[in-house]
Scaffold this motif. Structure first.
Motif, PDB file in Angstrom:
ATOM      1  N   GLN A 300       6.788 -10.656   5.243  1.00 47.62           N
ATOM      2  CA  GLN A 300       7.511 -11.819   4.744  1.00 47.62           C
ATOM      3  C   GLN A 300       7.459 -11.888   3.219  1.00 47.62           C
ATOM      4  N   SER A 371      14.905 -15.773   6.459  1.00 44.58           N
ATOM      5  CA  SER A 371      13.483 -16.044   6.685  1.00 44.58           C
ATOM      6  C   SER A 371      13.277 -16.843   7.952  1.00 44.58           C
ATOM      7  N   TYR A 380       6.783 -21.682   7.100  1.00 45.11           N
ATOM      8  CA  TYR A 380       5.863 -20.866   6.305  1.00 45.11           C
ATOM      9  C   TYR A 380       5.277 -21.671   5.155  1.00 45.11           C
TER      10      TYR A 380
END
Length: 431
Positions: A300, A371, A380
């Motif tokens: 990520q 994402s 996140y």
């Protein structure tokens, strides 16, 4: 008395001199033209409709996409993370460009004579440059903060909103010398027929070239070099983190953590157990473990890195032509023959310089969508940038043995057990 002295300073003017003044201001010797009214530049008479359409399209698209990014960051409270706080500052800056800077810039590009008055003559360059300097400083601080975060995730992030306020204050200080190098001449003070007509020109007494050279070095060359250095270092850190994660079974620990394969210390278990029973910060499934090992999601973070590098790269490339032209025009001699070419080139470079107001928010929107399909940027960064928060999904950063052990120790898969009733039952059995 002042009116009499002003009239005394005025002198009659012949037709030939008036014709020369019209030709100097408008580029054509048409004495019938009213210099108090705006007149198109002769070089843009045939293409002004296309210029207006291109800039209006840029303003409309830029305003809409930046407004969407602005509302998304506020709605999901992404500004709690330092990176998105800097993105929010850039979004506000782009909205200011779309609402104020771009319309004024288009007007000045199209109109040959100056009709905006003395105040705008001094402050228009300041209005144009402040958002540009803010964006440049924001990209620099964002890259620096990201390097610090990747190197040591537990280190406190930069105070993003304080830094954003500092970018606006610094930009205002950087443009303060502009009024010293620009002068407004009211022709009506000297010629009665030209009452209300003015010239906005560079002050020939002071050399503005030195100031523009300093701005070019301090607000373009140096920040772009720093941003490149920070992102290169960040990419190297992510590469090293990926290598260490593959060696350590996929676990990337920071200072104070433990190496994969070792059981947690008893004091860590005690602190984590206390945190489990007393702290639920984000939602029902989100708990914080102060002494737990923390691992960056390398995949990520690498994807975030690519998007951030791309936005900075687009901004630097789009800004380069206008910055170079602003510095080089002091060495160019503008004549009636090349003025049309210079006007067209300058207009194109200005449009390119403002292109990031449309490109950057689109990149951010694509970034969030991509994402969310993988890890979810909103989840996140959902808990902000104060302390690392771990949801149940974050246990995937541990190897399978440590994952199962941690779940059993902290009863994550079962409802909490009343320890007092268990003790009474044990005592009853014992008796």
């Amino acid at each position: 008395m002042a009116q009499k002295s002003k009239e005394a300073g005025q002198a009659p003017i012949d037709d030939r001199t008036l014709e020369i003044i019209h030709e100097y201001i408008l580029g054509v010797s048409d004495v019938d033209s009213d210099l108090r009214e705006p007149h198109l530049r002769p070089s843009l008479v045939e293409s002004y409709k296309f210029v207006i359409f291109a800039f209006c399209l840029q303003i409309a698209v830029g305003f809409v996409v930046n407004a969407v990014v602005f509302l998304a960051i506020l709605k999901y409270k992404l500004y709690k993370d330092a990176t998105f706080a800097f993105v929010l500052n850039n979004t506000i800056c782009d909205l200011v460009k779309c609402v104020f800077v771009l319309p004024l810039s288009v007007y000045v590009l199209l109109v040959q004579n100056w009709v905006l008055g003395e105040c705008m003559c001094s402050f228009l360059p300041m209005i144009q440059d402040i958002p540009m300097h803010v964006t440049t400083l924001t990209y620099t601080l964002m890259a620096w903060d990201r390097l610090r975060f990747i190197k040591k995730p537990y280190r406190p992030r930069l105070p993003a909103f304080v830094c954003c306020f500092g970018t606006w204050l610094s930009a205002m200080c950087l443009v303060l010398p502009y009024p010293l190098y620009i002068i407004y001449i009211d022709l009506g003070t000297y010629v009665a027929e030209l009452d209300g007509v003015g010239l906005c020109i560079y002050n020939l007494v002071d050399n503005m070239e030195e100031y523009m050279r300093g701005i070019f070095l301090t607000m373009y060359v140096a920040p772009m070099c720093l941003v490149s250095y920070f992102y290169i270092r960040t990419s190297q850190e992510l590469k090293n983190c990926g290598n260490s994660s593959s060696v350590n079974g996929g676990l990337r620990t920071s200072t104070g953590g433990h190496i994969s394969g070792h059981r947690p210390l008893r004091r860590e278990i005690k602190n984590a157990n206390a945190s489990l029973n007393s702290h639920r910060d984000c939602d029902d499934d989100t708990v914080s473990f102060p002494k737990r090992p923390f691992r960056l999601d390398i995949f990520q973070e690498k994807m975030n890195q690519r998007y951030l590098i791309f936005t900075a790269l687009v901004y630097g490339i789009c800004l380069c032509p206008i910055m170079v032209l602003r510095l080089a025009r002091f060495a160019l001699v503008e004549t009636y023959d090349n003025s049309g070419i210079l006007d067209m080139v300058y207009t194109i470079f200005v449009w390119i310089a403002f292109a990031p107001v449309c490109i950057t928010p689109l990149i951010h929107l694509i970034w969030q969508l991509s994402s969310s399909s993988n890890v979810g940027l909103r989840n996140y960064f959902h808990c902000g940038g104060k302390n690392p928060k771990h949801t149940r999904d974050s246990f995937e950063v541990l190897d399978s043995e440590m994952n199962d052990s941690f779940r059993k120790r902290f009863n994550l898969d079962k409802p909490p057990v009343d320890t007092r009733s268990s003790s009474l039952m044990d005592g009853a059995d014992g008796s």
